[in-house]
Design a protein around this motif. Structure first.
Motif, short mmCIF file in Angstrom:
data_model
loop_
_atom_site.label_atom_id
_atom_site.label_comp_id
_atom_site.label_asym_id
_atom_site.label_seq_id
_atom_site.Cartn_x
_atom_site.Cartn_y
_atom_site.Cartn_z
N GLY A 324 0.80 -1.21 0.00
CA GLY A 324 0.00 0.00 0.00
C GLY A 324 0.84 1.27 0.00
O GLY A 324 0.54 2.23 -0.72
N SER A 325 1.92 1.27 0.79
CA SER A 325 2.80 2.44 0.83
C SER A 325 3.46 2.67 -0.53
O SER A 325 3.58 3.81 -1.00
CB SER A 325 3.87 2.24 1.90
OG SER A 325 3.29 2.07 3.18
N GLY A 328 1.05 4.18 -2.98
CA GLY A 328 0.80 5.59 -2.68
C GLY A 328 1.89 6.49 -3.24
O GLY A 328 1.61 7.55 -3.83
N LEU A 331 1.55 6.68 -7.02
CA LEU A 331 0.44 7.54 -7.40
C LEU A 331 0.84 9.01 -7.35
O LEU A 331 0.48 9.80 -8.24
CB LEU A 331 -0.75 7.29 -6.47
CG LEU A 331 -2.03 8.07 -6.74
CD1 LEU A 331 -2.56 7.76 -8.14
CD2 LEU A 331 -3.09 7.76 -5.70
N LEU A 332 1.60 9.39 -6.33
CA LEU A 332 2.07 10.77 -6.24
C LEU A 332 2.99 11.11 -7.40
O LEU A 332 2.88 12.18 -8.02
CB LEU A 332 2.80 10.96 -4.90
CG LEU A 332 3.41 12.35 -4.66
CD1 LEU A 332 2.35 13.44 -4.74
CD2 LEU A 332 4.13 12.39 -3.31
N GLY A 360 8.30 3.61 -5.00
CA GLY A 360 6.99 2.96 -4.98
C GLY A 360 7.01 1.57 -5.58
O GLY A 360 6.50 0.61 -4.98
N THR A 364 6.52 -2.17 -3.67
CA THR A 364 5.32 -2.94 -4.05
C THR A 364 5.65 -4.35 -4.50
O THR A 364 4.99 -5.32 -4.09
CB THR A 364 4.57 -2.20 -5.17
OG1 THR A 364 4.20 -0.90 -4.72
CG2 THR A 364 3.32 -2.96 -5.58
N PHE A 435 -5.47 -0.14 -5.16
CA PHE A 435 -5.63 0.09 -3.73
C PHE A 435 -6.80 -0.73 -3.17
O PHE A 435 -6.73 -1.25 -2.05
CB PHE A 435 -5.86 1.57 -3.44
CG PHE A 435 -4.60 2.35 -3.22
CD1 PHE A 435 -3.84 2.15 -2.07
CD2 PHE A 435 -4.17 3.27 -4.14
CE1 PHE A 435 -2.67 2.86 -1.85
CE2 PHE A 435 -3.00 4.00 -3.94
CZ PHE A 435 -2.26 3.79 -2.79
#
Length: 459
Positions: A324-325, A328, A331-332, A360, A364, A435
């Motif tokens: 999840g981190s 995120g 996505l940024l 990221g 993942t 997500f």
């Protein structure tokens, strides 16, 4: 096996895809050169991506089943040998269709190597070290992506694109020699089954169906292609029903595995879209030279290598949180990349964007791979993970077919800002869907824990 032996082994195993990863990053920078050399458009260039990723993806479950049947080491070494040969011949191609044929051959070689690698990891490392192994695996891949863009940009600045394939063939030859020397024949629990059926009908039908369907996406007015694609997929269903299945039997009952398959499709649609069009976007819209592009993309790769061991350890301890981190941060980074298509963006901004995307992806992928790997039967690792990787790498074909004509909305053979903005908005939506799968996985894990506690209480 000592820690040093494990490190040597994972390095030798991971080196098998070193050249393959470099080929993706090198060729993405060389796409404008290929367009000019073969006198084609970006839309026509996508046939290379469609064929490459489709042969690669459909070959994964096929060769996964072959790996379970004859053993991972043999499939691994055979795939590397074919990779060397296909690269050497691709380097001398001057005809577009000949280039497509041998790029498809290279994709078949990659399809042999990847499921063999995952099977080797499963059988040579204990479960509590799988995340660690995938972390080092990711570090080796990051090293390839570090070398690939920078080396590719320098080669293209001095030589023609043909030289890229000579470098790739040499790297694959080194991996072949290392694998021959260092990888054991079998582990203690690896028992190849020589009587498994070979799913020829299912594999060829699925291959034809996906290729034709991707061509239909490029030419949606051609209804004949749609009919042909549906007919080929009907042949795939026939092959599955004739007891020669390509897909693992009963895989649809593995809820966590299915959820991981959905997630990997969404994540890799984003990853492959950025990999395919990011470098060309920097060349066509921001008018950067190839060597500068290579150095900016290098940031993502360096980040991946530096954080790979940490990401592997996080995958062993907190896989869902790590995943999840990582999503995120990705996505940024993609949101900022979208902003640059409005005419904003310095080299420092792009460095920061690729830094975020690199961290990221690094967080993942080990967690994602471990969750999928440990959710499948051990003796069917090749077949299950071949399916998982087929879904993962089919996204390369889908990214080419779906976005190929849309990133060049002016129709003059180059990427334009409007088309790239539209594509990045789609990527944001895909990551949002990924997500949701993490939340589903949390619910599945909690339910399994509650059931286990109830069972213990009853006994």
């Amino acid at each position: 096996m000592t820690l040093a032996d494990q490190r040597w082994l994972i390095f030798c195993i991971a080196s098998g895809v070193f050249a393959s990863v470099m080929s993706t990053s090198m060729l993405s920078i060389a796409f404008p050169d290929l367009v000019q050399f073969f006198s084609i458009s970006y839309e026509t260039l996508q046939y290379r991506n469609i064929l490459f990723f489709t042969f690669f993806a459909v070959g994964l479950p096929f060769f996964g089943k072959i790996t379970d049947r004859i053993g991972a080491r043999l499939v691994y070494l055979t795939g590397l040998s074919l990779f060397v040969l296909s690269c050497l011949i691709s380097s001398v191609m001057t005809h577009w269709y000949g280039f497509l044929f041998f790029q498809s051959t290279q994709a078949v070689a990659d399809a042999m190597i990847v499921p063999a690698i995952v099977t080797l990891i499963r059988h040579h490392f204990p479960d509590e070290r799988v995340g660690w192994a995938f972390g080092w695996f990711s570090a080796t891949l990051s090293l390839a992506t570090i070398v690939g863009p920078a080396l590719g940009g320098l080669i293209l600045k001095t030589y023609e694109w043909h030289a890229l394939f000579l470098v790739l063939a040499f790297c694959a030859l080194i991996s072949l020699i290392l694998g021959w020397i260092r990888i054991p024949a079998y582990s203690t629990d690896e028992k190849p089954s020589g009587n498994a059926s070979i799913p020829w009908i299912s594999s060829l039908s699925l291959l034809a169906g996906i290729i034709i369907l991707q061509m239909f996406l490029l030419e949606p007015s051609n209804i004949g292609m749609l009919v042909a694609a549906l007919s080929a997929l009907g042949g795939f269903c026939y092959g599955e029903a004739r007891h020669m299945p390509l897909l693992p039997k009963g895989f649809y009952w593995h809820t966590r595995f299915l959820n991981a398959c959905v997630r990997v499709f969404l994540i890799f649609m984003v990853i492959n879209t950025i990999a395919l069009y990011g470098p060309s976007y920097l060349r066509d819209v921001h008018h950067w030279p190839t060597d500068r592009i290579g150095w900016v993309i290098l940031v993502e790769s360096v980040t991946g290598m530096l954080f790979a061991n940490l990401a592997g350890r996080a995958a062993d301890r907190y896989p869902l949180s790590a995943m999840g981190s990582g999503m995120g941060l990705s996505l940024l980074g993609i949101s900022l990349l979208l902003w640059t298509a409005f005419g904003v963006g310095s080299i420092w901004m792009f460095l920061f964007i690729y830094l975020l995307i690199g961290i990221g992806h690094t967080l993942t992928m080990p967690a994602q791979n471990k969750i999928a790997l440990l959710s499948v039967p051990r003796q069917q690792t090749g077949n299950y993970m071949g399916l998982f990787q087929m879904i993962q790498f089919l996204t390369g074909a889908f990214a080419g077919g779906v976005f190929g004509s849309r990133v060049e909305t002016d129709g003059v053979g180059r990427i334009d800002p409007f088309g790239f903005r539209w594509t990045m908005w789609i990527c944001v939506g895909l990551l949002a869907g990924a997500f949701i799968t993490v939340l589903v996985d949390r619910c599945l894990s909690k339910r399994r824990t509650d059931q286990s506690d109830a069972f213990d209480a009853c006994h």
